[in-house]
Design a protein around this motif. Structure first.
Motif, mmCIF file in Angstrom:
data_model
loop_
_atom_site.group_PDB
_atom_site.id
_atom_site.type_symbol
_atom_site.label_atom_id
_atom_site.label_comp_id
_atom_site.label_asym_id
_atom_site.label_seq_id
_atom_site.Cartn_x
_atom_site.Cartn_y
_atom_site.Cartn_z
ATOM 1 N N UNK A 60 0.815 -1.231 0.000
ATOM 2 C CA UNK A 60 0.000 0.000 0.000
ATOM 3 C C UNK A 60 0.839 1.267 0.000
ATOM 4 N N UNK A 61 2.136 1.160 0.356
ATOM 5 C CA UNK A 61 2.978 2.340 0.398
ATOM 6 C C UNK A 61 3.450 2.811 -0.957
ATOM 7 N N UNK A 62 3.203 2.022 -2.005
ATOM 8 C CA UNK A 62 3.635 2.403 -3.348
ATOM 9 C C UNK A 62 2.745 3.507 -3.905
ATOM 10 N N UNK A 63 3.334 4.392 -4.715
ATOM 11 C CA UNK A 63 2.517 5.343 -5.459
ATOM 12 C C UNK A 63 1.740 4.580 -6.522
ATOM 13 N N UNK A 64 0.645 5.156 -7.004
ATOM 14 C CA UNK A 64 -0.208 4.421 -7.928
ATOM 15 C C UNK A 64 0.534 4.007 -9.195
ATOM 16 N N UNK A 65 1.478 4.841 -9.685
ATOM 17 C CA UNK A 65 2.190 4.484 -10.899
ATOM 18 C C UNK A 65 3.155 3.315 -10.684
ATOM 19 N N UNK A 66 3.347 2.894 -9.433
ATOM 20 C CA UNK A 66 4.184 1.737 -9.124
ATOM 21 C C UNK A 66 3.367 0.490 -8.806
ATOM 22 N N UNK A 67 2.042 0.611 -8.788
ATOM 23 C CA UNK A 67 1.217 -0.564 -8.507
ATOM 24 C C UNK A 67 1.426 -1.623 -9.594
ATOM 25 N N UNK A 68 1.521 -2.898 -9.210
ATOM 26 C CA UNK A 68 1.723 -3.957 -10.205
ATOM 27 C C UNK A 68 0.575 -4.041 -11.210
ATOM 28 N N UNK A 69 0.948 -4.444 -12.437
ATOM 29 C CA UNK A 69 -0.034 -4.729 -13.487
ATOM 30 C C UNK A 69 -0.554 -6.151 -13.297
ATOM 31 N N UNK A 70 -1.817 -6.381 -13.673
ATOM 32 C CA UNK A 70 -2.429 -7.688 -13.449
ATOM 33 C C UNK A 70 -3.249 -8.120 -14.663
ATOM 34 N N UNK A 71 -3.057 -9.382 -15.066
ATOM 35 C CA UNK A 71 -3.906 -10.030 -16.071
ATOM 36 C C UNK A 71 -4.544 -11.251 -15.418
#
Length: 427
Positions: free
Chosen positions: A322-333
């Motif tokens: 949760x501490x990551x900025x949104x642009x660092x959130x992992x991508x998911x398929x």
């Protein structure tokens, strides 16, 4: 002498509608630090610098900021860029006079002499060491479009007179044209270099036997028939720096390599090793190659395919920060195998992701084919792609699959349409 080989940056890529500037910026910062740490003499970028021929201003800014920063931190670094099939050759070369002041050589197109032969001199780039001495020559050959190398435009290797033109090579005229251009450039490099100077070839091409990515690589022009032989590069070429295929690999010999893309460009590439290659030359010979793994600035997760309950359970176990900025959130398929359509499928997946710092980019539904149903199966057009869609349509209309010549025409036309759509004038 030490070189760093990389390719297929695809700056400005739209990843299922999402921009990736933060990831590309992180890679370029890492690459610059690596060049400094390794005390590199040259950086070779083997095409597909941008993702489209008309890249965004932000994508161009990433490239030019990197070039300026590289020159500031490594004033003796030689940087050589070639255009790939995703790039506009004209755009790559547009700022070339300015970039040369930063020891950067940008080659986007080939040109021809009055006798129809390749103007090879402009494609031969001297690579110097820290003292300014030329230690190697880079044969920098940008991506060759069919109109540039077929027909009467390119003189064949054994032409004896200036008005001679190559014979029609039939379906493989394009491959024959590529081969002639490579041979003419290699011959010019032989004549240019001095004893003790190495030859390093850089090309954006598909070699026979190389492993292709599952989904993300656009066929260069004509499917598998555009590939050329690794035997085209004689043993005197100390190293061959290739671009186009996203999977890092050597082709037959350690000296012939695809560096691969530095970042996964599709979920199908999540498991690939993403790297740049450090190349060490000793005089005219290759002394060593070393793969340098590229840190992944944003994680990518690929869930499934599997039954819905199993997939949802796996989604719920995914760890996030949760501490990551949104642009660092992992991508998911997420890929789900269904027995029947579920109208609220997306809502159920979103519920499993609630509160998690993850970005769902793609939800793939896989439905079974009904027994006895001879009609066409339902398909995801994004997954199918233009070429497969064309093949299915042709077979449905004519009762048989298209032959190689028809597919070649389709792929040439598709390349031309893509170029024109993105502002590139046909060659």
């Amino acid at each position: 002498m030490k070189l760093i080989h990389t390719a297929d940056w695809h700056l400005g890529q739209s990843f299922h509608g999402q921009e990736r500037h933060a990831e590309h910026r992180a890679f370029l910062i890492w690459l610059l630090d690596t060049l400094v740490e390794r005390e590199a003499d040259a950086l070779l970028v083997a095409g597909d610098i941008f993702d489209v021929v008309n890249p965004s201003l932000r994508a161009q800014e990433l490239l030019y900021d990197f070039i300026v920063s590289a020159h500031e931190r490594l004033p003796h670094l030689d940087l050589v860029l070639i255009a790939g099939n995703h790039d506009s050759g004209n755009r790559i070369e547009l700022p070339a006079p300015l970039m040369r002041r930063l020891r950067t050589h940008a080659l986007g197109r080939v040109s021809w002499l009055d006798d129809g032969r390749l103007d090879a001199e402009r494609l031969l780039v001297p690579l110097t060491d820290a003292t300014g001495e030329t230690r190697a020559w880079c044969l920098a050959l940008p991506f060759l479009r069919p109109a540039e190398v077929t027909g009467a435009r390119v003189a064949s290797d054994d032409d004896a007179s200036s008005d001679a033109s190559p014979k029609d090579d039939g379906p493989n005229d394009y491959v024959a044209g590529i081969t002639r251009v490579h041979r003419q450039l290699i011959e010019a490099a032989r004549d240019r270099r001095l004893p003790g100077q190495a030859l390093v070839a850089m090309s954006h091409a598909h070699l026979h036997g190389a492993a292709v990515s599952e989904a993300s690589e656009r066929p260069i022009v004509i499917g598998g028939e555009e590939s050329i032989s690794a035997a085209l590069f004689p043993a005197e070429i100390a190293y061959v720096a290739l671009g186009h295929l996203h999977r890092a690999q050597q082709v037959g010999e350690a000296r012939i390599r695809y560096s691969g893309s530095p970042l996964p460009l599709d979920f199908s590439e999540v498991a690939y090793p993403h790297q740049v290659v450090e190349v060490t030359l000793d005089g005219e010979a290759l002394a060593d190659t070393q793969a340098i793994p590229v840190p992944r600035p944003v994680a990518m997760h690929r869930i499934g395919p599997g039954p819905l309950e199993a997939v949802l359970a796996e989604v719920e176990t995914l760890e996030d920060d949760p501490g990551l900025s949104r642009e660092q959130w992992p991508w998911l398929e997420v890929r789900v195998e269904l027995d029947a359509p579920i109208p609220d499928l997306r809502a159920r997946v979103d519920a499993a992701l609630a509160g998690k710092a993850l970005r769902l980019l793609r939800l793939e539904r896989r439905l079974p084919r009904v027994e006895g149903n001879n009609g066409p199966a339902r398909v995801d057009l994004e997954t199918l792609g233009p070429r497969k869609l064309f093949e299915r349509t042709w077979e449905g209309r004519w009762g048989e699959p298209p032959d190689a010549d028809v597919l070649a025409d389709f792929d040439r036309l598709r390349q031309e349409v893509q170029d024109v759509d993105h502002g590139e004038e046909p060659a």
